[in-house]
Design a protein around this motif. Sequence first.
Motif, PDB file in Angstrom:
ATOM      1  N   SER A   1       0.849  -1.187   0.000  1.00  0.00           N
ATOM      2  CA  SER A   1       0.000   0.000   0.000  1.00  0.00           C
ATOM      3  C   SER A   1       0.885   1.237   0.000  1.00  0.00           C
ATOM      4  O   SER A   1       2.104   1.142   0.141  1.00  0.00           O
ATOM      5  N   LEU A   2       0.281   2.397  -0.131  1.00  0.00           N
ATOM      6  CA  LEU A   2       1.060   3.639  -0.072  1.00  0.00           C
ATOM      7  C   LEU A   2       1.735   3.787   1.290  1.00  0.00           C
ATOM      8  O   LEU A   2       2.844   4.288   1.389  1.00  0.00           O
ATOM      9  N   ALA A   3       1.075   3.314   2.340  1.00  0.00           N
ATOM     10  CA  ALA A   3       1.593   3.469   3.698  1.00  0.00           C
ATOM     11  C   ALA A   3       2.557   2.369   4.114  1.00  0.00           C
ATOM     12  O   ALA A   3       3.356   2.570   5.032  1.00  0.00           O
ATOM     13  N   GLU A   4       2.489   1.226   3.444  1.00  0.00           N
ATOM     14  CA  GLU A   4       3.233   0.077   3.974  1.00  0.00           C
ATOM     15  C   GLU A   4       3.570  -0.949   2.891  1.00  0.00           C
ATOM     16  O   GLU A   4       2.729  -1.298   2.081  1.00  0.00           O
ATOM     17  N   LYS A   5       4.805  -1.417   2.940  1.00  0.00           N
ATOM     18  CA  LYS A   5       5.246  -2.556   2.133  1.00  0.00           C
ATOM     19  C   LYS A   5       5.639  -3.623   3.140  1.00  0.00           C
ATOM     20  O   LYS A   5       6.651  -3.482   3.831  1.00  0.00           O
ATOM     21  N   LYS A   6       4.813  -4.667   3.228  1.00  0.00           N
ATOM     22  CA  LYS A   6       4.971  -5.622   4.320  1.00  0.00           C
ATOM     23  C   LYS A   6       4.904  -7.058   3.832  1.00  0.00           C
ATOM     24  O   LYS A   6       4.068  -7.413   3.011  1.00  0.00           O
ATOM     25  N   LEU A   7       5.794  -7.863   4.342  1.00  0.00           N
ATOM     26  CA  LEU A   7       5.744  -9.309   4.168  1.00  0.00           C
ATOM     27  C   LEU A   7       4.960  -9.819   5.374  1.00  0.00           C
ATOM     28  O   LEU A   7       5.483  -9.902   6.481  1.00  0.00           O
ATOM     29  N   CYS A   8       3.675 -10.070   5.171  1.00  0.00           N
ATOM     30  CA  CYS A   8       2.758 -10.397   6.271  1.00  0.00           C
ATOM     31  C   CYS A   8       2.931 -11.808   6.783  1.00  0.00           C
ATOM     32  O   CYS A   8       2.769 -12.059   7.981  1.00  0.00           O
ATOM     33  N   CYS A   9       3.199 -12.728   5.896  1.00  0.00           N
ATOM     34  CA  CYS A   9       3.285 -14.130   6.284  1.00  0.00           C
ATOM     35  C   CYS A   9       4.118 -14.857   5.236  1.00  0.00           C
ATOM     36  O   CYS A   9       3.927 -14.634   4.043  1.00  0.00           O
ATOM     37  N   LEU A  10       5.038 -15.687   5.690  1.00  0.00           N
ATOM     38  CA  LEU A  10       5.810 -16.523   4.789  1.00  0.00           C
ATOM     39  C   LEU A  10       5.870 -17.897   5.412  1.00  0.00           C
ATOM     40  O   LEU A  10       6.263 -18.037   6.567  1.00  0.00           O
ATOM     41  N   GLN A  11       5.433 -18.903   4.669  1.00  0.00           N
ATOM     42  CA  GLN A  11       5.366 -20.262   5.199  1.00  0.00           C
ATOM     43  C   GLN A  11       5.994 -21.241   4.210  1.00  0.00           C
ATOM     44  O   GLN A  11       5.627 -21.246   3.034  1.00  0.00           O
ATOM     45  N   VAL A  12       6.916 -22.028   4.701  1.00  0.00           N
ATOM     46  CA  VAL A  12       7.472 -23.134   3.922  1.00  0.00           C
ATOM     47  C   VAL A  12       6.876 -24.412   4.495  1.00  0.00           C
ATOM     48  O   VAL A  12       6.901 -24.635   5.705  1.00  0.00           O
ATOM     49  N   MET A  13       6.305 -25.237   3.637  1.00  0.00           N
ATOM     50  CA  MET A  13       5.689 -26.481   4.083  1.00  0.00           C
ATOM     51  C   MET A  13       6.764 -27.440   4.600  1.00  0.00           C
ATOM     52  O   MET A  13       7.900 -27.430   4.113  1.00  0.00           O
ATOM     53  N   PRO A  14       6.420 -28.244   5.578  1.00  0.00           N
ATOM     54  CA  PRO A  14       7.417 -29.108   6.250  1.00  0.00           C
ATOM     55  C   PRO A  14       8.276 -29.937   5.304  1.00  0.00           C
ATOM     56  O   PRO A  14       9.491 -30.009   5.477  1.00  0.00           O
ATOM     57  N   LYS A  15       7.663 -30.530   4.321  1.00  0.00           N
ATOM     58  CA  LYS A  15       8.377 -31.397   3.375  1.00  0.00           C
ATOM     59  C   LYS A  15       9.482 -30.645   2.628  1.00  0.00           C
ATOM     60  O   LYS A  15      10.442 -31.254   2.158  1.00  0.00           O
ATOM     61  N   PHE A  16       9.357 -29.300   2.542  1.00  0.00           N
ATOM     62  CA  PHE A  16      10.277 -28.510   1.732  1.00  0.00           C
ATOM     63  C   PHE A  16      11.172 -27.586   2.550  1.00  0.00           C
ATOM     64  O   PHE A  16      11.926 -26.801   1.976  1.00  0.00           O
ATOM     65  N   GLN A  17      11.105 -27.670   3.860  1.00  0.00           N
ATOM     66  CA  GLN A  17      11.951 -26.818   4.685  1.00  0.00           C
ATOM     67  C   GLN A  17      13.412 -27.185   4.466  1.00  0.00           C
ATOM     68  O   GLN A  17      13.765 -28.347   4.341  1.00  0.00           O
ATOM     69  N   GLY A  18      14.244 -26.159   4.357  1.00  0.00           N
ATOM     70  CA  GLY A  18      15.664 -26.360   4.110  1.00  0.00           C
ATOM     71  C   GLY A  18      16.019 -26.555   2.650  1.00  0.00           C
ATOM     72  O   GLY A  18      17.166 -26.844   2.325  1.00  0.00           O
ATOM     73  N   SER A  19      15.049 -26.387   1.746  1.00  0.00           N
ATOM     74  CA  SER A  19      15.289 -26.632   0.318  1.00  0.00           C
ATOM     75  C   SER A  19      15.485 -25.360  -0.505  1.00  0.00           C
ATOM     76  O   SER A  19      15.629 -25.432  -1.713  1.00  0.00           O
ATOM     77  N   GLY A  20      15.454 -24.197   0.135  1.00  0.00           N
ATOM     78  CA  GLY A  20      15.606 -22.943  -0.596  1.00  0.00           C
ATOM     79  C   GLY A  20      14.289 -22.277  -0.965  1.00  0.00           C
ATOM     80  O   GLY A  20      14.294 -21.202  -1.558  1.00  0.00           O
ATOM     81  N   ILE A  21      13.169 -22.891  -0.632  1.00  0.00           N
ATOM     82  CA  ILE A  21      11.858 -22.301  -0.945  1.00  0.00           C
ATOM     83  C   ILE A  21      11.704 -20.954  -0.239  1.00  0.00           C
ATOM     84  O   ILE A  21      11.222 -19.991  -0.815  1.00  0.00           O
ATOM     85  N   GLY A  22      12.123 -20.888   1.020  1.00  0.00           N
ATOM     86  CA  GLY A  22      12.023 -19.635   1.768  1.00  0.00           C
ATOM     87  C   GLY A  22      12.790 -18.511   1.092  1.00  0.00           C
ATOM     88  O   GLY A  22      12.287 -17.396   0.949  1.00  0.00           O
ATOM     89  N   LEU A  23      14.009 -18.792   0.655  1.00  0.00           N
ATOM     90  CA  LEU A  23      14.809 -17.777  -0.045  1.00  0.00           C
ATOM     91  C   LEU A  23      14.116 -17.330  -1.326  1.00  0.00           C
ATOM     92  O   LEU A  23      14.078 -16.141  -1.635  1.00  0.00           O
ATOM     93  N   SER A  24      13.569 -18.286  -2.058  1.00  0.00           N
ATOM     94  CA  SER A  24      12.851 -17.946  -3.289  1.00  0.00           C
ATOM     95  C   SER A  24      11.655 -17.046  -2.993  1.00  0.00           C
ATOM     96  O   SER A  24      11.417 -16.063  -3.697  1.00  0.00           O
ATOM     97  N   LEU A  25      10.917 -17.379  -1.935  1.00  0.00           N
ATOM     98  CA  LEU A  25       9.759 -16.556  -1.569  1.00  0.00           C
ATOM     99  C   LEU A  25      10.180 -15.157  -1.113  1.00  0.00           C
ATOM    100  O   LEU A  25       9.519 -14.169  -1.446  1.00  0.00           O
ATOM    101  N   PHE A  26      11.281 -15.062  -0.363  1.00  0.00           N
ATOM    102  CA  PHE A  26      11.785 -13.744   0.021  1.00  0.00           C
ATOM    103  C   PHE A  26      12.117 -12.931  -1.224  1.00  0.00           C
ATOM    104  O   PHE A  26      11.706 -11.775  -1.355  1.00  0.00           O
ATOM    105  N   GLU A  27      12.862 -13.523  -2.152  1.00  0.00           N
ATOM    106  CA  GLU A  27      13.284 -12.800  -3.358  1.00  0.00           C
ATOM    107  C   GLU A  27      12.080 -12.345  -4.196  1.00  0.00           C
ATOM    108  O   GLU A  27      12.041 -11.214  -4.667  1.00  0.00           O
TER     109      GLU A  27
END
Length: 174
Positions: A92-118
């Motif tokens: 929004s004009l007032a805010e740029k926010k990453l409200c929620c980021l979730q990596v599913m258990p099967k994929f934790q540690g696989s780089g999905i989180g980094l991809s979602l951040f990027e």
Amino acid sequence: MIKKSPLKMVDPPFEFGRPNFIGRDFLLQDPTMPRKIDSFLIDTLGDLRLFYPEFNSWVSNVVIPSIISGERSIILEYRQGDLAGLAILKDSLAEKKLCCLQVMPKFQGSGIGLSLFEKSFDLLNTKSPLLSISEEQKNSFAKIFKYYGFEFSEYYHEYYRPLKNELSFNGLLK
């Protein structure tokens, strides 16, 4: 809020395939889509109620209406045909926010989180979006916050839960 937890895998209830992005246009293509996305998010991310007691209400009363208004969106990542992770963004004009980021258990540690951040940085057009985490998650995210240069901003005592702190990075919660 960012969370890594043992959440269950939930298949998206969309007749339109496996979208990588859910925004206003996606929700408005079918009158039943907002309800389907609402149910999908609550089913997929329901364990977040442990950290955010009003999570279901937030999804139904804030996220879905603000996707329709164009202020929020969702990024989805798939691997091997399964939902691997998702991020809910506010732009929004007032805010740029990453409200929620979730990596599913099967994929934790696989780089999905980094991809979602990027991808979140690209969509929000910033490398330093506002975000917050519960105090229990501080150590889990210290390395990634250091990697991206996130700056601690504030502790919020009992912001979401009694006797617990919420920590904001890259700005203050409103």
